[in-house]
Design a protein around this motif. Structure first.
Motif, mmCIF file in Angstrom:
data_model
loop_
_atom_site.group_PDB
_atom_site.id
_atom_site.type_symbol
_atom_site.label_atom_id
_atom_site.label_comp_id
_atom_site.label_asym_id
_atom_site.label_seq_id
_atom_site.Cartn_x
_atom_site.Cartn_y
_atom_site.Cartn_z
ATOM 1 N N ASP A 235 0.696 -1.164 -0.024
ATOM 2 C CA ASP A 235 0.016 -0.060 0.069
ATOM 3 C C ASP A 235 0.797 1.343 -0.012
ATOM 4 N N THR A 236 1.811 1.293 0.841
ATOM 5 C CA THR A 236 2.792 2.316 0.791
ATOM 6 C C THR A 236 3.349 2.790 -0.398
ATOM 7 N N ILE A 237 4.036 1.669 -1.195
ATOM 8 C CA ILE A 237 4.600 1.760 -2.527
ATOM 9 C C ILE A 237 3.624 2.381 -3.341
ATOM 10 N N THR A 238 2.408 1.578 -3.635
ATOM 11 C CA THR A 238 1.258 1.974 -4.662
ATOM 12 C C THR A 238 0.756 3.437 -4.449
ATOM 13 N N ALA A 239 0.771 3.940 -3.116
ATOM 14 C CA ALA A 239 0.418 5.343 -2.904
ATOM 15 C C ALA A 239 1.326 5.953 -3.193
ATOM 16 N N ALA A 240 2.876 6.029 -3.207
ATOM 17 C CA ALA A 240 3.867 6.675 -3.652
ATOM 18 C C ALA A 240 3.788 6.851 -4.983
ATOM 19 N N VAL A 241 3.646 5.730 -5.713
ATOM 20 C CA VAL A 241 3.571 5.580 -7.163
ATOM 21 C C VAL A 241 2.535 6.570 -7.845
ATOM 22 N N ARG A 242 1.381 6.396 -7.171
ATOM 23 C CA ARG A 242 0.023 7.247 -7.346
ATOM 24 C C ARG A 242 0.501 8.905 -7.179
ATOM 25 N N GLU A 243 0.983 8.986 -6.199
ATOM 26 C CA GLU A 243 1.378 10.295 -5.634
ATOM 27 C C GLU A 243 2.262 11.008 -6.888
#
Length: 110
Positions: free
Chosen positions: A87-95
């Motif tokens: 979740d942290t990684i996918t949120a960072a990618v989306r951001e």
């Protein structure tokens, strides 16, 4: 946190000396010469590590004058709490894909 910030954080903690620095600073602020002595490293090398950690937001440095008028550079840990999971990684990618106007960038799309 966007992907660039996450990568900077991971790079900053991804080194044995920087992990040791965090360990030493966990008990409170230290000035550079004392920290270098404790770690057994040169001050120039320590400054290189501290600069990278400061850019990543892990440490904060400030100058203070000692009683005898010497300038001492103190460092302390900045508060941080990063959980690394999918979740942290996918949120960072989306951001990282969202532009300033809130729109997704065209990069990587057809």
């Amino acid at each position: 946190m966007d992907s660039e910030e996450l990568l900077a954080f991971l790079a900053a903690v991804g080194h044995a000396q920087r992990i040791r620095i965090i360990g030493e600073l966990a008990s409170g602020q230290l000035y550079v010469s004392e920290l270098a002595r404790r770690l057994g490293v040169s001050r120039p090398l320590l400054y290189m590590h501290l600069e990278r950690m400061e850019k990543a937001g892990l440490v904060v440095g400030r100058l203070e004058l000692s009683d005898d008028g010497k300038a001492l550079k103190y460092f302390e840990l900045a508060p941080f709490d990063v959980r690394l999971n999918v979740d942290t990684i996918t949120a960072a990618v989306r951001e990282g894909q969202t532009g300033d106007d809130g729109q997704h960038s065209a990069e990587g799309t057809s």
